[in-house]
Design a protein around this motif. Structure first.
Motif, mmCIF file in Angstrom:
data_model
loop_
_atom_site.group_PDB
_atom_site.id
_atom_site.type_symbol
_atom_site.label_atom_id
_atom_site.label_comp_id
_atom_site.label_asym_id
_atom_site.label_seq_id
_atom_site.Cartn_x
_atom_site.Cartn_y
_atom_site.Cartn_z
ATOM 1 N N ALA A 178 0.834 -1.217 0.000
ATOM 2 C CA ALA A 178 0.000 0.000 0.000
ATOM 3 C C ALA A 178 0.860 1.254 0.000
ATOM 4 N N ALA A 179 1.872 1.262 -0.893
ATOM 5 C CA ALA A 179 2.659 2.482 -1.088
ATOM 6 C C ALA A 179 1.745 3.563 -1.647
ATOM 7 N N GLU A 180 2.166 4.796 -1.551
ATOM 8 C CA GLU A 180 1.315 5.910 -1.994
ATOM 9 C C GLU A 180 0.930 5.724 -3.466
ATOM 10 N N GLY A 181 -0.391 5.726 -3.728
ATOM 11 C CA GLY A 181 -0.891 5.603 -5.087
ATOM 12 C C GLY A 181 -0.980 4.183 -5.620
ATOM 13 N N GLN A 182 -0.522 3.191 -4.838
ATOM 14 C CA GLN A 182 -0.535 1.807 -5.307
ATOM 15 C C GLN A 182 -1.933 1.204 -5.170
ATOM 16 N N LEU A 183 -2.406 0.591 -6.249
ATOM 17 C CA LEU A 183 -3.754 0.015 -6.256
ATOM 18 C C LEU A 183 -3.735 -1.431 -5.788
#
Length: 463
Positions: free
Chosen positions: A358-363
């Motif tokens: 769940a890195a920033e922007g990861q879907l």
């Protein structure tokens, strides 16, 4: 000259009289059993003359490693103190699961840890456990089902497309999905993953190629599934080319099948031999990434992850073909894997065992149970959670407890009340076995943002 090689044969050609000979005999007996003895010794002479050129070789690389710098085998003790960690949804996680993480946090190689709100007890790391280590990979920190993952394909078809198509959609799931150890597709598909160098260069992995080929496009047993359902997009991305609304989707959950299971078993055995730990931590044995076995596992693990993706791609391709429709877009993510990531300025190995990146922007996709919503999420890049989120609702009752607690008639009643039709499935995968997905999502609101939901309607699992 006798046919069987002995240590004396290696000594005669100049091998050092130490553990290198045992390693050489082990590798030859495992991988060159049928080869001519003289040919093996000629090859061994080349290894002695130019060891550097055999570094990383599937058979001789381990021998060369022993010649240059033997892997140190020593019993490790756990540290007294834990490394920093965070727990999400702590009130809903039992003490046994927490203490399993606490043990991992005391490993000499541990740097940081986290526990997701769907966490429950497992082997090695708990399910829902995240652990960052320094230059070490823990096979049981990745899990037995390497690359176990979610994949959702959305079609540009409105939700009402499902009406009156029960028989057709159930038939597609029945005919075009395969589950369990032995059921495979009659018409096999090829895939570029089978041309990978790892299948040629790592002898142990090479021996798994036939099994991997046969099982492509199939799913495991247990909680693995393929299902049709309705996606509600509350937000969209330009690349999806769909407006907010309700659409038909296929969601699948499975991993790397026999390929990954065998890789996990083999390299866990090597890790326990090289890294003896106290009995309460023995499943957390690691492989140093500076060693031959550590590098080999890393390559094999990544291959298994890519094979798991290939399986999902084949499942979705078969279903789209049977449906006669094109896929608009796909969202997918591993949740049993290890990655090299930069944490506080340093590259670490981040193990996620039952946790969604769940890195920033990861879907990603976080499923509920077969009768509750799953969610399309976008990572918020929370460093306290090591950029992770839950991988599902998480179990609140073990498989054994389900068999004592629930009946098939209770499950049928639950399915009927939610309008879900099921092929296969067993009592130990009862919808009631799982935690409340909405409570889990609430507990990780600082980890992910919800972009949409998925409601299962037609579900296929192993029998």
């Amino acid at each position: 000259m006798g046919r069987k090689l002995s240590g004396r044969d290696f000594i005669k050609i100049g091998f050092p009289q130490n553990n290198t000979i045992n390693i050489a005999l082990g590798q030859v007996n495992r991988y060159k059993k049928k080869e001519n003895k003289n040919n093996i010794l000629e090859e061994a002479k080349q290894v002695l003359l130019n060891p550097e050129s055999f570094i990383g070789d599937g058979i001789w690389g381990k021998v060369v490693e022993s010649m240059i710098k033997q892997v140190e085998v020593k019993k490790h003790q756990l540290n007294t103190n834990r490394v920093p960690f965070s727990i999400y949804g702590e009130d809903a996680i039992d003490e046994q699961t927490k203490y399993q993480l606490f043990t991992a946090l005391k490993l000499p190689v541990a740097v940081q840890g986290a526990l997701m709100p769907d966490a429950h007890y497992g082997y090695g790391l708990p399910i829902g456990g995240v652990l960052a280590t320094d230059n070490a990979v823990i096979p049981y920190g990745v899990g037995v089902d390497i690359g176990c993952r979610m994949s959702m394909s959305v079609f540009n078809l409105p939700a009402n497309f499902l009406k009156g198509k029960d028989h057709q959609l159930l038939n597609i799931l029945s005919e075009h999905t395969k589950f369990g150890m032995y059921d495979t597709h009659k018409i096999k598909a090829d895939h570029e993953v089978f041309s990978r160098e790892e299948f040629k260069n790592i002898p142990f992995v090479k021996g798994l190629l036939d099994k991997a080929y046969k099982q492509l496009g199939t799913s495991g047993s247990g909680n693995h599934f393929v299902e049709f359902g309705i996606v509600r997009l509350t937000e969209t991305k330009p690349e999806w080319r769909l407006e907010p609304g309700e659409y038909i989707a296929v969601l699948s959950h499975s991993g790397s099948r026999g390929l990954g299971a065998n890789i996990a078993k083999y390299y866990t055995y090597l890790a326990t031999k090289q890294c003896p730990l106290p009995s309460n931590a023995q499943h957390l044995a690691w492989l140093d990434l500076n060693t031959h076995d550590g590098q080999e596992y890393w390559l094999a693990m990544n291959l298994a992850g890519d094979y798991a993706k290939a399986c999902h791609d084949d499942i979705h391709r078969r279903i789209a073909k049977a449906l006669g429709k094109q896929i608009a877009f796909t969202i997918e993510n591993h949740h049993n894997f290890a990655w090299k990531e930069i944490i506080n300025g340093k590259e670490l190995i981040v193990h996620r065992k039952g946790a969604t990146p769940a890195a920033e922007g990861q879907l990603g996709i976080i499923p509920g149970s077969m009768t509750t919503n799953g969610y399309i999420v976008e990572g918020l890049g929370n460093t306290e959670s090591l950029n992770s989120a839950s991988h599902g609702a998480g179990r609140q009752h073990s498989r054994a407890a389900c068999k004592q607690r629930f009946t098939k008639s209770e499950i049928k009643k639950e399915l009927s009340s939610t309008g879900v039709q099921l092929i296969g499935g067993s009592v130990d995968e009862a919808p009631m076995a799982y935690k409340d997905i909405n409570a889990v999502m609430q507990a990780q609101s600082e980890l992910v943002k919800v972009l949409g939901s998925f409601t299962p309607k037609f579900v296929r699992m192993d029998k």
